[in-house]
Design a protein around this motif. Structure first.
Motif, PDB file in Angstrom:
ATOM      1  N   LEU A  81      99.237-113.457  -9.132  1.00 49.48           N
ATOM      2  CA  LEU A  81      97.839-113.341  -8.674  1.00 49.48           C
ATOM      3  C   LEU A  81      97.083-112.365  -9.573  1.00 49.48           C
ATOM      4  N   VAL A  82      96.038-112.843 -10.218  1.00 51.50           N
ATOM      5  CA  VAL A  82      95.254-111.944 -11.076  1.00 51.50           C
ATOM      6  C   VAL A  82      93.981-111.476 -10.378  1.00 51.50           C
ATOM      7  N   ARG A  83      93.598-112.144  -9.298  1.00 50.35           N
ATOM      8  CA  ARG A  83      92.422-111.692  -8.551  1.00 50.35           C
ATOM      9  C   ARG A  83      92.786-110.430  -7.793  1.00 50.35           C
ATOM     10  N   ARG A  84      91.835-109.539  -7.651  1.00 50.50           N
ATOM     11  CA  ARG A  84      92.053-108.291  -6.910  1.00 50.50           C
ATOM     12  C   ARG A  84      91.723-108.546  -5.432  1.00 50.50           C
ATOM     13  N   TYR A  85      92.684-108.406  -4.569  1.00 53.86           N
ATOM     14  CA  TYR A  85      92.435-108.540  -3.129  1.00 53.86           C
ATOM     15  C   TYR A  85      92.492-107.159  -2.492  1.00 53.86           C
ATOM     16  N   ALA A  86      91.762-106.987  -1.383  1.00 49.96           N
ATOM     17  CA  ALA A  86      91.793-105.700  -0.683  1.00 49.96           C
ATOM     18  C   ALA A  86      93.093-105.577   0.120  1.00 49.96           C
ATOM     19  N   ARG A  87      93.446-106.640   0.826  1.00 53.93           N
ATOM     20  CA  ARG A  87      94.603-106.605   1.732  1.00 53.93           C
ATOM     21  C   ARG A  87      95.237-107.988   1.841  1.00 53.93           C
ATOM     22  N   ALA A  88      96.438-108.002   2.355  1.00 51.86           N
ATOM     23  CA  ALA A  88      97.096-109.295   2.589  1.00 51.86           C
ATOM     24  C   ALA A  88      98.059-109.184   3.747  1.00 51.86           C
ATOM     25  N   MET A  89      98.305-110.313   4.378  1.00 50.98           N
ATOM     26  CA  MET A  89      99.328-110.405   5.416  1.00 50.98           C
ATOM     27  C   MET A  89     100.397-111.354   4.881  1.00 50.98           C
ATOM     28  N   LEU A  90     101.639-110.880   4.866  1.00 56.47           N
ATOM     29  CA  LEU A  90     102.753-111.716   4.410  1.00 56.47           C
ATOM     30  C   LEU A  90     103.558-112.123   5.639  1.00 56.47           C
ATOM     31  N   LEU A  91     103.546-113.421   5.948  1.00 58.77           N
ATOM     32  CA  LEU A  91     104.331-113.911   7.098  1.00 58.77           C
ATOM     33  C   LEU A  91     105.731-114.194   6.584  1.00 58.77           C
ATOM     34  N   HIS A 135     103.461-112.145  20.111  1.00 58.01           N
ATOM     35  CA  HIS A 135     104.444-113.229  20.186  1.00 58.01           C
ATOM     36  C   HIS A 135     105.645-112.978  19.286  1.00 58.01           C
ATOM     37  N   GLY A 136     105.725-111.788  18.728  1.00 55.04           N
ATOM     38  CA  GLY A 136     106.894-111.433  17.922  1.00 55.04           C
ATOM     39  C   GLY A 136     106.979-112.196  16.607  1.00 55.04           C
ATOM     40  N   VAL A 137     105.836-112.648  16.093  1.00 52.35           N
ATOM     41  CA  VAL A 137     105.841-113.312  14.776  1.00 52.35           C
ATOM     42  C   VAL A 137     105.855-112.207  13.714  1.00 52.35           C
ATOM     43  N   ALA A 138     106.863-112.254  12.846  1.00 56.51           N
ATOM     44  CA  ALA A 138     107.029-111.158  11.885  1.00 56.51           C
ATOM     45  C   ALA A 138     106.033-111.263  10.730  1.00 56.51           C
ATOM     46  N   PHE A 139     105.407-110.139  10.392  1.00 53.89           N
ATOM     47  CA  PHE A 139     104.575-110.103   9.191  1.00 53.89           C
ATOM     48  C   PHE A 139     104.543-108.687   8.633  1.00 53.89           C
ATOM     49  N   GLU A 140     104.221-108.607   7.351  1.00 52.60           N
ATOM     50  CA  GLU A 140     104.042-107.300   6.697  1.00 52.60           C
ATOM     51  C   GLU A 140     102.624-107.242   6.192  1.00 52.60           C
ATOM     52  N   LEU A 141     102.027-106.048   6.245  1.00 55.63           N
ATOM     53  CA  LEU A 141     100.688-105.884   5.696  1.00 55.63           C
ATOM     54  C   LEU A 141     100.799-105.238   4.322  1.00 55.63           C
ATOM     55  N   LEU A 142     100.070-105.756   3.369  1.00 58.95           N
ATOM     56  CA  LEU A 142     100.137-105.262   1.996  1.00 58.95           C
ATOM     57  C   LEU A 142      98.745-104.817   1.556  1.00 58.95           C
ATOM     58  N   ASP A 143      98.687-103.701   0.804  1.00 56.99           N
ATOM     59  CA  ASP A 143      97.401-103.390   0.179  1.00 56.99           C
ATOM     60  C   ASP A 143      97.347-104.123  -1.165  1.00 56.99           C
ATOM     61  N   GLY A 144      96.240-103.948  -1.873  1.00 57.73           N
ATOM     62  CA  GLY A 144      96.048-104.705  -3.112  1.00 57.73           C
ATOM     63  C   GLY A 144      97.187-104.513  -4.109  1.00 57.73           C
ATOM     64  N   ASP A 145      97.658-103.251  -4.259  1.00 55.86           N
ATOM     65  CA  ASP A 145      98.716-102.994  -5.250  1.00 55.86           C
ATOM     66  C   ASP A 145     100.038-103.626  -4.821  1.00 55.86           C
ATOM     67  N   ALA A 146     100.348-103.480  -3.538  1.00 55.01           N
ATOM     68  CA  ALA A 146     101.617-104.043  -3.051  1.00 55.01           C
ATOM     69  C   ALA A 146     101.610-105.570  -3.185  1.00 55.01           C
ATOM     70  N   LEU A 147     100.437-106.159  -2.985  1.00 52.71           N
ATOM     71  CA  LEU A 147     100.341-107.616  -3.129  1.00 52.71           C
ATOM     72  C   LEU A 147     100.607-108.022  -4.584  1.00 52.71           C
ATOM     73  N   ARG A 148     100.003-107.273  -5.518  1.00 49.81           N
ATOM     74  CA  ARG A 148     100.205-107.572  -6.955  1.00 49.81           C
ATOM     75  C   ARG A 148     101.690-107.474  -7.325  1.00 49.81           C
ATOM     76  N   GLU A 149     102.356-106.469  -6.712  1.00 55.18           N
ATOM     77  CA  GLU A 149     103.781-106.278  -6.994  1.00 55.18           C
ATOM     78  C   GLU A 149     104.607-107.441  -6.414  1.00 55.18           C
ATOM     79  N   ARG A 150     104.248-107.856  -5.199  1.00 53.99           N
ATOM     80  CA  ARG A 150     104.982-108.952  -4.541  1.00 53.99           C
ATOM     81  C   ARG A 150     104.741-110.292  -5.236  1.00 53.99           C
ATOM     82  N   GLU A 151     103.490-110.476  -5.707  1.00 48.57           N
ATOM     83  CA  GLU A 151     103.119-111.786  -6.258  1.00 48.57           C
ATOM     84  C   GLU A 151     102.374-111.577  -7.581  1.00 48.57           C
ATOM     85  N   PRO A 152     103.104-111.259  -8.656  1.00 51.58           N
ATOM     86  CA  PRO A 152     102.440-110.901  -9.915  1.00 51.58           C
ATOM     87  C   PRO A 152     101.622-112.037 -10.534  1.00 51.58           C
TER      88      PRO A 152
END
Ligand SMILES: Cc1cc2nc3c(=O)[nH]c(=O)nc-3n(C[C@H](O)[C@H](O)[C@H](O)COP(=O)(O)OP(=O)(O)OC[C@H]3O[C@@H](n4cnc5c(N)ncnc54)[C@H](O)[C@@H]3O)c2cc1C
Length: 423
Positions: free
Chosen positions: A182-192, A163-180
């Motif tokens: 967050l102190v929990r370690r996540y495996a992956r994230a989807m940023l809408l 449906h053309g909904v834009a999102f980016e996929l982030l690994d754990g490090d990229a997520l930490r960089e985007r959202e410092p």
């Protein structure tokens, strides 16, 4: 007090207020009837997410693998009060019938025009209400604790992509960089990325009330108990008298089902209760820049300012007025304390509200099938804050005989009457 007007709007949450404002803009004489308790509105206490990607209803095909845990109340996403089961059986029957991939895709396609129009409608409303500083394209993050959890959301990503909904996929490090924050370690994230959010939605509601009064709209504080069709219109009985109008908009959120039932419409609806609690961020924590869904905790954490967050719980299926059960929000708060650096709670008691939910995750918007001059605008479930303003514009189109800017055939009430469609 007895009054006569062009149109009465029942319910002053996001949907009712947006409808009342849009109707006033079209030059109609509008009376809004609502008890006037700010915290009683679900529109007060939500996460404020306004996302084009909010097209995936709760009745998903993934439900079946989780059903045993749900039935044991062993998953924080859902708590079912078994004493309430007989009342919500019609809802649950429809809900289970919808939990298939074909139906999920069908709902996504039907919701997309509505969610796609939602942010622009919020911008228009915020500009008029003077709340543009509360609305921003913050993005919204769905965070996964494990690779398996991320893999489990593959169908969701496929549908969004189609449906053309834009999102980016982030690994754990990229997520930490985007959202410092967050102190929990996540495996992956989807940023809408196209998503926006409203900071403190209750303030938007207050501003809309003020705007409605400025625009010459009339408010009646009261709870409607009776809707009676009469020659040329409607008589609406509330605790302070009777209102009369040619048309009525039923936008009473989770109370709408009971009022519709009094006119013979037995709709499969439920109050999906949810809780929130505010916490201070630790002074050394960076601010949280956007709402985050921690899929492992089935809870959302949304920033409500640079130094505080709102933690929101999953779904509780229970009677609207049953005593609160804080187990889900307490669990969500414990999880949040490991996700962010939190200070203490900022409110004494968690807030409780009811999502006005339909089993297929689509709202009920349209003319009542068996009554002239009655417009239904309820059942917005998890997306009513975001799609409230565009619903208001659609309601004004219907009331003034224009064709709505968004296709509303899939939102017709008939689909929730009787037994569910199984094929
Ligand atoms: C925990 C949680 C998180 C959420 N997060 C989001 C989110 O991020 N984004 C999003 O889009 N949505 C979200 N939602 C859903 C959203 O809050 C609702 O869909 C939306 O607020 C519904 O708006 P409404 O106007 O239909 O109902 P409400 O805001 O509940 O308003 C209904 C109004 O009708 C009044 N009323 C009731 N009975 C009567 C009567 N008999 N007579 C007159 N008036 C009456 C009530 O007092 C109330 O003022 C969330 C909900 C919850 C619980």
């Amino acid at each position: 007090m007895d009054e006569t007007t062009d149109i009465i709007v029942i319910g002053g949450g996001m949907v009712g207020l947006a409808s009342a404002l849009a109707l006033r803009e079209r030059g109609l004489d509008v009376v809004l009837c609502d008890p006037g308790e700010a915290r009683a509105r679900t529109s007060y206490g939500n996460a404020g997410v306004v996302s084009r990607g909010s097209i995936l209803p709760m009745a998903s095909p993934a439900l079946w693998s989780k059903l045993p845990a749900y039935l044991r109340n062993a998953d924080r996403a859902l708590r079912l009060d078994y004493a309430h089961l007989p009342q919500i059986l019609p809802y649950l029957t429809h809900f289970l019938a919808r939990a298939r991939e074909s139906r999920w895709r069908e709902a996504a396609a039907a919701l997309l025009p509505l969610t796609s129009a939602a942010y622009a409608a919020h911008e228009r409303l915020a500009a008029k209400a003077g709340t543009t500083d509360r609305l921003a394209r913050t993005g919204w993050i769905k965070a996964y604790r494990t690779e398996e959890a991320f893999a489990g959301a593959a169908l969701e990503r496929d549908i969004l992509e189609r449906h053309g909904v834009a999102f980016e996929l982030l690994d754990g490090d990229a997520l930490r960089e985007r959202e410092p924050a967050l102190v929990r370690r996540y495996a992956r994230a989807m940023l809408l990325t196209e998503t926006g959010s409203v900071r403190e939605p209750g303030r938007l509601i207050e501003a809309c009330e003020a705007l409605f009064a400025q625009a010459g709209g009339r408010r009646v504080r009261g709870s409607v108990g009776r809707l009676a069709p009469e020659a040329g219109g409607w008589a609406i009985g509330h605790d302070g008298g009777t209102l009369r109008a040619k048309q009525v908009v039923l936008a009473a959120g989770a109370a709408s089902g009971t009022l519709a039932k009094s006119l013979g419409y037995r709709l499969a609806l439920a109050a999906e209760r949810g809780y929130h609690r505010h916490y201070a961020l630790h002074p050394d924590s960076p601010p949280l820049t956007c709402p985050v869904l921690d899929t492992g905790a089935a809870s959302i954490i949304a920033p409500m300012g640079p130094d505080r967050v709102r933690v929101l719980s999953g779904v509780e299926l229970n009677a609207r007025h049953a005593a609160p059960d804080h187990s889900q929000i307490e669990a969500a708060s414990r999880e949040a304390a490991e996700t962010l650096r939190l200070g203490g709670p900022l409110d004494n008691e968690p807030w409780l509200g009811s999502r006005p939910s339909t089993p297929d995750g689509m709202p009920v918007i349209g003319r009542a099938p068996r009554h002239d001059g009655l417009i239904f605008a309820f059942g917005h479930g998890h997306i009513g804050l975001s799609t409230g303003p565009i619903t208001g514009e659609i309601v004004a189109d219907l009331a003034t005989g224009r064709s709505p800017s968004v296709p509303i055939t899939p939102f017709a009430p008939q689909r929730l009457m009787g037994l569910p469609r199984l094929i």
